[in-house]
Structure formats: C-alpha cells, structure tokens
Scaffold this active site. Sequence first.
Site, PDB file in Angstrom:
ATOM      1  N   HIS A  88      10.558 -24.030   9.126  1.00 24.57           N
ATOM      2  CA  HIS A  88       9.697 -24.556   9.854  1.00 24.57           C
ATOM      3  C   HIS A  88       8.266 -24.324   9.360  1.00 24.57           C
ATOM      4  CE1 HIS A  88      12.136 -25.377  13.646  1.00 24.57           C
ATOM      5  NE2 HIS A  88      12.865 -25.753  12.634  1.00 24.57           N
TER       6      HIS A  88
ATOM      7  N   CYS B  48       3.610  -2.970   4.060  1.00 19.44           N
ATOM      8  CA  CYS B  48       2.593  -1.977   4.374  1.00 19.44           C
ATOM      9  C   CYS B  48       3.394  -1.052   5.462  1.00 19.44           C
ATOM     10  CB  CYS B  48       1.286  -2.287   4.881  1.00 19.44           C
ATOM     11  SG  CYS B  48       1.332  -3.394   6.285  1.00 19.44           S
ATOM     12  N   GLY B  49       2.642  -0.208   6.247  1.00 15.05           N
ATOM     13  CA  GLY B  49       3.386   0.808   7.116  1.00 15.05           C
ATOM     14  C   GLY B  49       4.200  -0.122   8.186  1.00 15.05           C
ATOM     15  N   THR B  50       3.322  -1.024   8.713  1.00 19.77           N
ATOM     16  CA  THR B  50       3.874  -1.932   9.867  1.00 19.77           C
ATOM     17  C   THR B  50       4.217  -3.403   9.221  1.00 19.77           C
ATOM     18  OG1 THR B  50       1.628  -2.662  10.259  1.00 19.77           O
ATOM     19  CG2 THR B  50       2.543  -0.746  11.695  1.00 19.77           C
TER      20      THR B  50
ATOM     21  N   HIS C 127       7.753 -30.725  10.284  1.00 17.18           N
ATOM     22  CA  HIS C 127       7.004 -29.493  10.029  1.00 17.18           C
ATOM     23  C   HIS C 127       6.044 -29.508   8.983  1.00 17.18           C
ATOM     24  CE1 HIS C 127      10.255 -28.072  12.630  1.00 17.18           C
ATOM     25  NE2 HIS C 127      11.355 -28.485  12.037  1.00 17.18           N
TER      26      HIS C 127
ATOM     27  N   ASP D  10       0.907  -1.213  -0.109  1.00 16.79           N
ATOM     28  CA  ASP D  10       0.025   0.000  -0.008  1.00 16.79           C
ATOM     29  C   ASP D  10       0.767   1.199  -0.037  1.00 16.79           C
ATOM     30  OD1 ASP D  10       1.126   0.515   2.698  1.00 16.79           O
ATOM     31  OD2 ASP D  10      -1.184   0.465   3.479  1.00 16.79           O
ATOM     32  N   HIS D  11       0.219   2.230   0.147  1.00 16.95           N
ATOM     33  CA  HIS D  11       1.060   3.741   0.082  1.00 16.95           C
ATOM     34  C   HIS D  11       2.225   3.760   1.309  1.00 16.95           C
ATOM     35  CE1 HIS D  11      -2.341   3.941   2.847  1.00 16.95           C
ATOM     36  NE2 HIS D  11      -1.723   4.864   3.578  1.00 16.95           N
TER      37      HIS D  11
ATOM     38  N   ARG E 180       7.536   1.331   7.924  1.00 15.60           N
ATOM     39  CA  ARG E 180       7.678   2.258   9.238  1.00 15.60           C
ATOM     40  C   ARG E 180       8.399   1.705  10.319  1.00 15.60           C
ATOM     41  NH1 ARG E 180       1.533   4.266   8.291  1.00 15.60           N
ATOM     42  NH2 ARG E 180       1.841   5.382   6.320  1.00 15.60           N
TER      43      ARG E 180
HETATM   44  C1  RB5 Z   1      -1.769   2.982   6.317  1.00 10.49           C
HETATM   45  O1  RB5 Z   1      -1.426   4.136   7.184  1.00 10.49           O
HETATM   46  C2  RB5 Z   1      -1.281   1.887   7.498  1.00 10.49           C
HETATM   47  O2  RB5 Z   1      -2.407   1.809   8.305  1.00 10.49           O
HETATM   48  C3  RB5 Z   1      -0.985   0.423   6.692  1.00 10.49           C
HETATM   49  O3  RB5 Z   1       0.101   0.818   5.828  1.00 10.49           O
HETATM   50  C4  RB5 Z   1      -0.682  -0.648   7.578  1.00 10.49           C
HETATM   51  O4  RB5 Z   1       0.296  -0.377   8.325  1.00 10.49           O
HETATM   52  C5  RB5 Z   1      -1.640  -1.538   8.144  1.00 10.49           C
HETATM   53  O5  RB5 Z   1      -1.572  -2.356   8.801  1.00 10.49           O
END
Ligand code: RB5
Length: 140
Positions: A98, A65-67, A133, A9-10, A109
């Site tokens: 495994h 994604c961000g996280t 496994h 995603d962004h 991020r």
């Molecule tokens: C986008 O702001 C963020 O929520 C997404 O990239 C992700 O981290 C979601 O889990």
Amino acid sequence: MSTILIGSDHGGYNLKNEIIKHLKEQGYEVEDFGCYSTESCDYPVIAKEVSEAVLKTANKGILVCGTGIGMSIAANRFDGIRASHCTDTFTARMTRMHNDSNILCLGERITGTGLAIDIVDIWLKTDFEGGRHLKRINMI
Ligand code: RB5
C-alpha cells in the site's frame, strides 16, 4: 538480483550484520553504508547517506538502530523516501503493498534476529499494488 543499501548506528550494528549475512546467502548484492563497529555514532548521518543513495539508485534500503524509530524519523525527512518502521510481518507486507515503502527500519533492541529476517524477506518480496495506492502516495 538487486542491490540492497543498508546502514545502522551502533545500536543496530549487530542486527545489521546478521541481515547482511542473510541477504548475501540469498544472492543479493549488499552495499553497507556503516557504521562499522559498536562505537557510538549518530544515526541521522547514516540515515541521510542511505536515503540519498535510495533516491539516486531506486534500490531498496534497510536502516537499523536501537529502536528503528530514530532512523525512520530521519529517513522520512527526505522527499521521496517512504521509510517504514516494522516490528511484525503483517506491516512489512502491507507497507510494500500500500505504501510502496522504499526503506525498511528495524530496531535491534526491539526485534529478535529471526523475526527481523522474516520481516526483511517479506518486505523485499512483496510488490506494490499501485492503483488507488499510487494516487495516495503521490499526495504525500
Ligand atoms: C542509540 O542509543 C539509540 O538512541 C539509537 O540507536 C536509536 O534507537 C534512536 O532512535
């Protein structure tokens, strides 16, 4: 060399581009399922497309994604997907050995580019051990 299916995603767009550049330099074919800019978009849409393509082709996938967490939650809703959110090289290696992980999830991020690329390299190069496994992943 196999084709790597990748999406973000962004929040993961910039790290995804760094990973694509690295993979191409290593000789991998890469199929990019988007997104294609930092404009806000919805990670479950990309997770679905990459997950379905992984199930169809048996190629490995990478979702950013961000996280890394949203992507892993979404991808793991698909039967046959074993998506692993990794923030270190040890878990990247172990989840291949495994869990026969078929999608790697990363957070732009959370994890810097250098470490993320090491995680990608180890995850791609480590083989599944099978044996006990395999029995366990078949129980999922
Ligand atoms: C986008 O702001 C963020 O929520 C997404 O990239 C992700 O981290 C979601 O889990």
